[in-house]
Design an enzyme around this catalytic site. Sequence first.
Site, PDB file in Angstrom:
ATOM      1  N   THR A  12     -18.343 -17.446 -69.288  1.00  0.00           N
ATOM      2  CA  THR A  12     -18.642 -17.285 -70.710  1.00  0.00           C
ATOM      3  C   THR A  12     -19.813 -16.352 -70.945  1.00  0.00           C
ATOM      4  O   THR A  12     -19.833 -15.597 -71.923  1.00  0.00           O
ATOM      5  CB  THR A  12     -18.928 -18.664 -71.342  1.00  0.00           C
ATOM      6  OG1 THR A  12     -17.764 -19.481 -71.213  1.00  0.00           O
ATOM      7  CG2 THR A  12     -19.281 -18.542 -72.819  1.00  0.00           C
ATOM      8  N   SER A  53     -14.176 -18.981 -64.860  1.00  0.00           N
ATOM      9  CA  SER A  53     -14.356 -19.708 -63.605  1.00  0.00           C
ATOM     10  C   SER A  53     -13.265 -20.730 -63.331  1.00  0.00           C
ATOM     11  O   SER A  53     -13.114 -21.182 -62.193  1.00  0.00           O
ATOM     12  CB  SER A  53     -15.728 -20.370 -63.550  1.00  0.00           C
ATOM     13  OG  SER A  53     -15.846 -21.438 -64.473  1.00  0.00           O
ATOM     14  N   THR A  86     -19.052 -21.882 -66.464  1.00  0.00           N
ATOM     15  CA  THR A  86     -19.504 -23.266 -66.363  1.00  0.00           C
ATOM     16  C   THR A  86     -18.427 -24.235 -65.875  1.00  0.00           C
ATOM     17  O   THR A  86     -18.753 -25.327 -65.406  1.00  0.00           O
ATOM     18  CB  THR A  86     -20.039 -23.752 -67.721  1.00  0.00           C
ATOM     19  OG1 THR A  86     -18.997 -23.660 -68.704  1.00  0.00           O
ATOM     20  CG2 THR A  86     -21.233 -22.927 -68.163  1.00  0.00           C
ATOM     21  N   ASP A  87     -17.153 -23.867 -65.978  1.00  0.00           N
ATOM     22  CA  ASP A  87     -16.078 -24.807 -65.626  1.00  0.00           C
ATOM     23  C   ASP A  87     -16.167 -25.274 -64.178  1.00  0.00           C
ATOM     24  O   ASP A  87     -15.952 -26.457 -63.886  1.00  0.00           O
ATOM     25  CB  ASP A  87     -14.706 -24.175 -65.860  1.00  0.00           C
ATOM     26  CG  ASP A  87     -14.309 -24.163 -67.327  1.00  0.00           C
ATOM     27  OD1 ASP A  87     -15.115 -24.626 -68.163  1.00  0.00           O
ATOM     28  OD2 ASP A  87     -13.205 -23.688 -67.639  1.00  0.00           O
TER      29      ASP A  87
END
Length: 331
Positions: A12, A53, A86-87
Amino acid sequence: MGQVVVISTGGTIASRWQGSGFAADARGGDVLATAAVPEGVSVRVVDLMSVNSARLTTRDQLALLRTVHEVLADPAVDGIVVTHGTDTLEESAFLLDLHHDDPRPVVFTGAQLPLEAADGDGPRNLHDALLAAGSAGLRGHGVLVAFDGRIHAARGTIKVQTLAADAFADPSGSPVADVKDGRIVVHGRPVRPAALPLPAAGEDLPRVDMVMHHCDGDPLLFNAAVEAGAQGIVLVATGAGNATPEVVAAVEAAIARGVLVALTTRVPSGPVAEIYTQGGAVDLAAAGAVLTGTLRAGQARIAVLSAALTTADTDARTRALRGLVGTPAAA
């Protein structure tokens, strides 16, 4: 303060609007241009990849691991920042931490809001990560995660908010440092096992799956993972690590076939513990499953993966996994 290398992987923090949603397409230099660079820090950017990610593969993560080691071969480098989606940040950071044998900090960061958001969190997070990577006070702390003014150890830190700025925390622990008034305030040093050697390049990668237990849960999906060729399985159990006698039997059969089985829980915080029988953690441990302490599913899977990459020998893999999660061998 000194030279910090930023390794850009996407996420992101590097995402722009694509017409129907956001996707990572910005280069590392574009991301760096949004942030204030701390005084005394010089920055070099390495563009490794630019992906959301959730699309990362083990090969991508191993490429990142090797790139970090290559960058740290230069003694002029004082630290590394990895910008990451962040995933799966918690998984990549933990993988690197398991193989990190250098005192210089490697700091992961990212954002919850895209690159061009007027009130985006990426610039502050990147500034704080640069500050942490150049900080002498964080040498020897392993791989870290800088997010929303806090610095977390990679081990145990997971994404706890889907959208809010305070996206990461260790539900069973505390941050190792905070960023206050432009400086790093260190609270403690994480306990880490001895670093693993780098996995050999070019070899086949083991399949490692995750299966969650629930009401009416049976061994169907667990057995399907075994039949699909999984060399390791993470059982995401209920409570302190509990399932059913039928699942215990499936675990025992899988271990007899050489499958490495790790036991974690779907509960947000607290350790897995041998308390209950009749399919509980007492029986699962007796069947050969390795309890993973406070590691949750994604990081438990990384521990299994790393153990499987160390050797093809089943017993040696189990010993390696126990060392990574801090679980003693059965008496």
